[in-house]
Design a protein around this motif. Sequence first.
Motif, short mmCIF file in Angstrom:
data_model
loop_
_atom_site.label_atom_id
_atom_site.label_comp_id
_atom_site.label_asym_id
_atom_site.label_seq_id
_atom_site.Cartn_x
_atom_site.Cartn_y
_atom_site.Cartn_z
N LEU A 109 0.83 -1.21 0.00
CA LEU A 109 0.00 0.00 0.00
C LEU A 109 0.86 1.26 0.00
O LEU A 109 0.59 2.21 -0.74
N ASP A 116 -5.30 2.26 -4.10
CA ASP A 116 -5.90 0.94 -3.90
C ASP A 116 -7.21 0.80 -4.66
O ASP A 116 -7.77 1.78 -5.16
N ILE A 135 -4.43 -4.13 -3.90
CA ILE A 135 -3.38 -3.22 -4.38
C ILE A 135 -2.97 -3.73 -5.76
O ILE A 135 -2.07 -4.56 -5.91
#
Length: 233
Positions: A109, A116, A135
């Motif tokens: 992330l 995302d 992700i």
Amino acid sequence: MLLIVGLFCVLFPRHILSSSLEHDGSVSIRLLHALNRESEPIFTDRGNITIHSLRVGQAIVDQKPLPEEEKLKIQILARNNDFYRIKAIVVANDGSERSFISTSKACMLAESELDDKLIVSLDYMGRVVGITSVIASKAACEGADVPLEKLKEFTTTVYVRHTEAGAIPDTASFVQKLEREKEAQEKGEVKDNRSFLAKYWMYILPVVVVMVISSATNPEAQGGGGGGGRGGQ
């Protein structure tokens, strides 16, 4: 005829029940995330998502820039190879709520700079049955130490995934075929060439089963005569 239609309703309810997607609908999703390293998550507000059309998948994402404290916590999670946890609370039109928790690698992330994807899965009735955080821009962590200035705010894309309906069976043709076969049998046009065992196996099988069980539960019945002879000697 009625039995066949009733069976079809049980086996294929999705084609009998009216789907809420036919009339469309909307849902509100409240997003929270846990930035602590402990096993018990402490969730704080992250933002809100409003899907105005479940059929089309139109979504409005409202997320504020992250405060410095939360940026630092995400950076610490990434450095320690911990997990980032997100909680989505879905509020339907009728006011009912359902919660879904998803996890991802904090390092992925951070390295994606908080880019995302949220996948909202619907069942055939248009109800939310799952929300997953993905992700997509990172397949694995590269070990990069992301500076805080690159962790400004989330850039989230929402995807609405619909359940694919199966093929609808041609029940009308099947029923007509059964009716034609029944009429042909009543008129004597169709001859049953099956063997005696194939015709009446459903009557013979219970008798055989009873005989096998009876012989298994009474083994002394077969040797009872021999035992009496030895006793006489």
